[in-house]
Design a protein around this motif. Sequence first.
Motif, PDB file in Angstrom:
ATOM      1  N   LEU A 195      -6.639  -2.686 -11.860  1.00  0.00           N
ATOM      2  CA  LEU A 195      -6.159  -3.074 -10.540  1.00  0.00           C
ATOM      3  C   LEU A 195      -5.643  -4.508 -10.540  1.00  0.00           C
ATOM      4  O   LEU A 195      -6.307  -5.416 -11.035  1.00  0.00           O
ATOM      5  CB  LEU A 195      -7.307  -2.925  -9.550  1.00  0.00           C
ATOM      6  N   THR A 196      -4.438  -4.698  -9.971  1.00  0.00           N
ATOM      7  CA  THR A 196      -3.825  -6.023  -9.875  1.00  0.00           C
ATOM      8  C   THR A 196      -3.308  -6.258  -8.460  1.00  0.00           C
ATOM      9  O   THR A 196      -3.331  -5.353  -7.615  1.00  0.00           O
ATOM     10  CB  THR A 196      -2.635  -6.180 -10.854  1.00  0.00           C
ATOM     11  N   ALA A 197      -2.788  -7.465  -8.245  1.00  0.00           N
ATOM     12  CA  ALA A 197      -2.188  -7.792  -6.951  1.00  0.00           C
ATOM     13  C   ALA A 197      -1.007  -6.881  -6.632  1.00  0.00           C
ATOM     14  O   ALA A 197      -0.730  -6.604  -5.458  1.00  0.00           O
ATOM     15  CB  ALA A 197      -1.756  -9.256  -6.938  1.00  0.00           C
ATOM     16  N   LEU A 198      -0.312  -6.374  -7.634  1.00  0.00           N
ATOM     17  CA  LEU A 198       0.788  -5.427  -7.402  1.00  0.00           C
ATOM     18  C   LEU A 198       0.289  -4.168  -6.705  1.00  0.00           C
ATOM     19  O   LEU A 198       0.954  -3.634  -5.817  1.00  0.00           O
ATOM     20  CB  LEU A 198       1.449  -5.038  -8.724  1.00  0.00           C
ATOM     21  N   ARG A 220      10.441   7.329   1.330  1.00  0.00           N
ATOM     22  CA  ARG A 220      10.442   5.914   1.712  1.00  0.00           C
ATOM     23  C   ARG A 220       9.568   5.104   0.758  1.00  0.00           C
ATOM     24  O   ARG A 220       9.933   3.998   0.347  1.00  0.00           O
ATOM     25  CB  ARG A 220       9.977   5.759   3.167  1.00  0.00           C
ATOM     26  N   ALA A 221       8.415   5.663   0.386  1.00  0.00           N
ATOM     27  CA  ALA A 221       7.508   4.978  -0.541  1.00  0.00           C
ATOM     28  C   ALA A 221       8.164   4.791  -1.907  1.00  0.00           C
ATOM     29  O   ALA A 221       7.996   3.752  -2.554  1.00  0.00           O
ATOM     30  CB  ALA A 221       6.207   5.760  -0.668  1.00  0.00           C
ATOM     31  N   ALA A 262       8.520   1.355  -4.006  1.00  0.00           N
ATOM     32  CA  ALA A 262       7.927   1.281  -5.349  1.00  0.00           C
ATOM     33  C   ALA A 262       8.982   0.923  -6.394  1.00  0.00           C
ATOM     34  O   ALA A 262       8.722   0.118  -7.300  1.00  0.00           O
ATOM     35  CB  ALA A 262       7.249   2.606  -5.696  1.00  0.00           C
ATOM     36  N   GLU A 263      10.158   1.497  -6.261  1.00  0.00           N
ATOM     37  CA  GLU A 263      11.232   1.213  -7.220  1.00  0.00           C
ATOM     38  C   GLU A 263      11.660  -0.253  -7.141  1.00  0.00           C
ATOM     39  O   GLU A 263      11.863  -0.898  -8.166  1.00  0.00           O
ATOM     40  CB  GLU A 263      12.422   2.143  -6.973  1.00  0.00           C
ATOM     41  N   LYS A 264      11.776  -0.785  -5.931  1.00  0.00           N
ATOM     42  CA  LYS A 264      12.133  -2.197  -5.769  1.00  0.00           C
ATOM     43  C   LYS A 264      11.077  -3.105  -6.393  1.00  0.00           C
ATOM     44  O   LYS A 264      11.394  -4.161  -6.930  1.00  0.00           O
ATOM     45  CB  LYS A 264      12.308  -2.548  -4.295  1.00  0.00           C
ATOM     46  N   MET A 265       9.816  -2.699  -6.289  1.00  0.00           N
ATOM     47  CA  MET A 265       8.722  -3.479  -6.865  1.00  0.00           C
ATOM     48  C   MET A 265       8.590  -3.253  -8.370  1.00  0.00           C
ATOM     49  O   MET A 265       7.872  -3.982  -9.028  1.00  0.00           O
ATOM     50  CB  MET A 265       7.387  -3.097  -6.203  1.00  0.00           C
ATOM     51  N   ASP A 266       9.266  -2.225  -8.880  1.00  0.00           N
ATOM     52  CA  ASP A 266       9.094  -1.786 -10.265  1.00  0.00           C
ATOM     53  C   ASP A 266       7.617  -1.513 -10.552  1.00  0.00           C
ATOM     54  O   ASP A 266       7.067  -1.914 -11.573  1.00  0.00           O
ATOM     55  CB  ASP A 266       9.667  -2.809 -11.253  1.00  0.00           C
ATOM     56  N   HIS A 267       6.984  -0.850  -9.580  1.00  0.00           N
ATOM     57  CA  HIS A 267       5.558  -0.518  -9.675  1.00  0.00           C
ATOM     58  C   HIS A 267       5.375   0.856  -9.045  1.00  0.00           C
ATOM     59  O   HIS A 267       5.523   1.003  -7.838  1.00  0.00           O
ATOM     60  CB  HIS A 267       4.722  -1.575  -8.961  1.00  0.00           C
ATOM     61  N   HIS A 268       5.062   1.840  -9.851  1.00  0.00           N
ATOM     62  CA  HIS A 268       5.143   3.223  -9.409  1.00  0.00           C
ATOM     63  C   HIS A 268       3.769   3.869  -9.285  1.00  0.00           C
ATOM     64  O   HIS A 268       2.946   3.751 -10.192  1.00  0.00           O
ATOM     65  CB  HIS A 268       6.032   4.007 -10.381  1.00  0.00           C
ATOM     66  N   THR A 298      -0.589  -1.893   0.615  1.00  0.00           N
ATOM     67  CA  THR A 298      -0.298  -2.440   1.944  1.00  0.00           C
ATOM     68  C   THR A 298       1.043  -1.918   2.454  1.00  0.00           C
ATOM     69  O   THR A 298       1.168  -1.533   3.626  1.00  0.00           O
ATOM     70  CB  THR A 298      -0.303  -3.986   1.880  1.00  0.00           C
ATOM     71  N   ALA A 299       2.032  -1.866   1.576  1.00  0.00           N
ATOM     72  CA  ALA A 299       3.349  -1.347   1.965  1.00  0.00           C
ATOM     73  C   ALA A 299       3.280   0.137   2.312  1.00  0.00           C
ATOM     74  O   ALA A 299       3.884   0.580   3.293  1.00  0.00           O
ATOM     75  CB  ALA A 299       4.352  -1.591   0.839  1.00  0.00           C
ATOM     76  N   LEU A 300       2.536   0.908   1.530  1.00  0.00           N
ATOM     77  CA  LEU A 300       2.392   2.349   1.808  1.00  0.00           C
ATOM     78  C   LEU A 300       1.708   2.583   3.143  1.00  0.00           C
ATOM     79  O   LEU A 300       2.112   3.467   3.908  1.00  0.00           O
ATOM     80  CB  LEU A 300       1.632   3.038   0.678  1.00  0.00           C
ATOM     81  N   ASP A 301       0.690   1.793   3.440  1.00  0.00           N
ATOM     82  CA  ASP A 301       0.007   1.928   4.719  1.00  0.00           C
ATOM     83  C   ASP A 301       0.960   1.646   5.875  1.00  0.00           C
ATOM     84  O   ASP A 301       0.946   2.343   6.891  1.00  0.00           O
ATOM     85  CB  ASP A 301      -1.199   0.995   4.783  1.00  0.00           C
ATOM     86  N   ALA A 302       1.825   0.639   5.718  1.00  0.00           N
ATOM     87  CA  ALA A 302       2.803   0.308   6.758  1.00  0.00           C
ATOM     88  C   ALA A 302       3.818   1.442   6.929  1.00  0.00           C
ATOM     89  O   ALA A 302       4.175   1.797   8.051  1.00  0.00           O
ATOM     90  CB  ALA A 302       3.510  -1.002   6.425  1.00  0.00           C
ATOM     91  N   ILE A 303       4.265   2.023   5.818  1.00  0.00           N
ATOM     92  CA  ILE A 303       5.203   3.145   5.899  1.00  0.00           C
ATOM     93  C   ILE A 303       4.555   4.320   6.618  1.00  0.00           C
ATOM     94  O   ILE A 303       5.162   4.935   7.502  1.00  0.00           O
ATOM     95  CB  ILE A 303       5.677   3.560   4.495  1.00  0.00           C
ATOM     96  N   ALA A 304       3.325   4.627   6.260  1.00  0.00           N
ATOM     97  CA  ALA A 304       2.629   5.757   6.879  1.00  0.00           C
ATOM     98  C   ALA A 304       2.411   5.537   8.377  1.00  0.00           C
ATOM     99  O   ALA A 304       2.432   6.491   9.159  1.00  0.00           O
ATOM    100  CB  ALA A 304       1.289   5.999   6.178  1.00  0.00           C
ATOM    101  N   ALA A 305       2.227   4.282   8.757  1.00  0.00           N
ATOM    102  CA  ALA A 305       2.024   3.949  10.168  1.00  0.00           C
ATOM    103  C   ALA A 305       3.335   3.898  10.946  1.00  0.00           C
ATOM    104  O   ALA A 305       3.333   3.720  12.170  1.00  0.00           O
ATOM    105  CB  ALA A 305       1.295   2.613  10.284  1.00  0.00           C
TER     106      ALA A 305
END
Length: 98
Positions: free
Chosen positions: A80-83, A47-48, A52-58, A89-96
């Motif tokens: 470290l950037t806003a990406l 799921r992650a 990540a692929e949609k964000m183009d940030h892996h 934040t998205a990974l935390d939501a997936i894990a939850a």
Amino acid sequence: MAQKLNAAQRTEALAALTEWQPVVDRDAIIRTYRFADFSTAFGFMCRAALVAEKMDHHPEWLNVYNRVEVTLTTHDAGGLTALDIKLATALDAIAAGN
């Protein structure tokens, strides 16, 4: 290109991401997720990966049985950037389960 976070932005972002920690000697953050078993951990990674692929940030990650260690940094920006914050934040939501 994404811009590195300044000190104030980094402090504010990490205050909201309580499970994430700065990486020693590197401009990155890290978190270890623990799941019930390998299948659940792998499902999280699948799921992650879609997010990540949609964000183009892996992410950089390591999976051992029920544990997934994730390190986030923006290589193009040199830190470290806003990406990274958005993906964390998205990974935390997936894990939850959200």
